[in-house]
Design a protein around this motif. Structure first.
Motif, PDB file in Angstrom:
ATOM      1  N   GLU A   1     -10.467 -18.778 -34.686  1.00  0.00           N
ATOM      2  CA  GLU A   1     -10.738 -17.400 -34.316  1.00  0.00           C
ATOM      3  C   GLU A   1     -11.320 -16.635 -35.497  1.00  0.00           C
ATOM      4  OE1 GLU A   1      -6.669 -18.432 -32.382  1.00  0.00           O
ATOM      5  OE2 GLU A   1      -7.690 -18.730 -34.299  1.00  0.00           O
TER       6      GLU A   1
ATOM      7  N   CYS B   1     -14.050 -17.216 -30.817  1.00  0.00           N
ATOM      8  CA  CYS B   1     -13.277 -18.453 -30.904  1.00  0.00           C
ATOM      9  C   CYS B   1     -14.255 -19.613 -30.856  1.00  0.00           C
ATOM     10  CB  CYS B   1     -12.271 -18.549 -29.769  1.00  0.00           C
ATOM     11  SG  CYS B   1     -11.389 -20.120 -29.698  1.00  0.00           S
TER      12      CYS B   1
ATOM     13  N   TRP C   1      -7.189 -16.021 -24.213  1.00  0.00           N
ATOM     14  CA  TRP C   1      -6.834 -15.211 -25.371  1.00  0.00           C
ATOM     15  C   TRP C   1      -5.423 -14.685 -25.176  1.00  0.00           C
ATOM     16  CZ3 TRP C   1      -9.410 -14.751 -29.845  1.00  0.00           C
ATOM     17  CH2 TRP C   1     -10.783 -15.075 -29.864  1.00  0.00           C
TER      18      TRP C   1
ATOM     19  N   CYS D   1      -6.633 -17.715 -29.769  1.00  0.00           N
ATOM     20  CA  CYS D   1      -7.398 -18.445 -28.770  1.00  0.00           C
ATOM     21  C   CYS D   1      -6.602 -19.709 -28.434  1.00  0.00           C
ATOM     22  CB  CYS D   1      -8.755 -18.790 -29.380  1.00  0.00           C
ATOM     23  SG  CYS D   1      -9.822 -19.804 -28.379  1.00  0.00           S
TER      24      CYS D   1
END
Length: 125
Positions: free
Chosen positions: A6, A22, A36, A96
Motif C-alpha cells: 500500500e 495497492c 480495503w 489492502c
C-alpha cells in the motif's frame, strides 16, 4: 508468496481527500477478491470496500458509501481507493487485502488471508 504494498497515506485536513494505492504481485490477480480495510487504535478492523477482480461491482460499507471510491487497473495489478470528504473518524491504518474465496463475506477480515503492511491516514482539524 503473495505481495501487497500500500501507498498514498498521509496527513490531511478535515474535508480533504487522499488516494491510496495497492500494488499486487505474486498471485493470480484476475481471479481474486480484493478489499480495503482500516483499523484505528483500540478498534476492530473494518472492511471498507471489496470487489471480485474478475468481474463485478464493488461492495461498500455504509460508513464510506458516497465518500470512498474503488478503482482498479488490471493491466498493472493495481487497486486504488479514492477517499473524499475525510473526517477525524477516518484516521486509521489502511490495509489492502486479497483472497481467492472471500465472496461469502467480502467485507469480513476473516475472509482474507493476504494483507499488505498498511499505510497510515491521519485527518486533523
Amino acid at each position: 508468496e503473495v505481495q501487497l504494498v500500500e501507498s498514498g497515506g498521509g496527513s490531511v485536513q478535515v474535508g480533504g481527500s487522499l488516494r491510496l494505492s495497492c500494488a499486487a504481485s505474486r498471485f493470480t490477480y484476475s481471479r481474486s477478491y480484493m478489499a480495503w480495510f482500516r483499523q484505528a487504535p483500540g478498534k476492530k478492523r473494518e472492511g471498507l470496500v471489496g470487489i471480485y477482480i474478475g468481474g463485478g461491482s464493488p461492495t461498500y460499507a455504509d460508513s464510506v458509501k458516497g465518500r470512498f471510491f474503488l478503482s482498479q487497473d488490471n493491466a498493472k495489478n493495481m487497486l486504488y481507493l479514492q477517499m473524499k470528504n475525510l473526517g477525524p473518524e477516518d484516521s486509521a491504518m489502511y490495509y489492502c487485502a486479497a483472497s481467492r474465496d472471500a465472496g461469502y463475506n467480502i467485507l469480513g477480515h476473516e475472509a482474507y488471508e493476504n494483507w499488505g503492511q498498511g499505510t497510515q491516514v491521519t485527518v486533523s482539524s
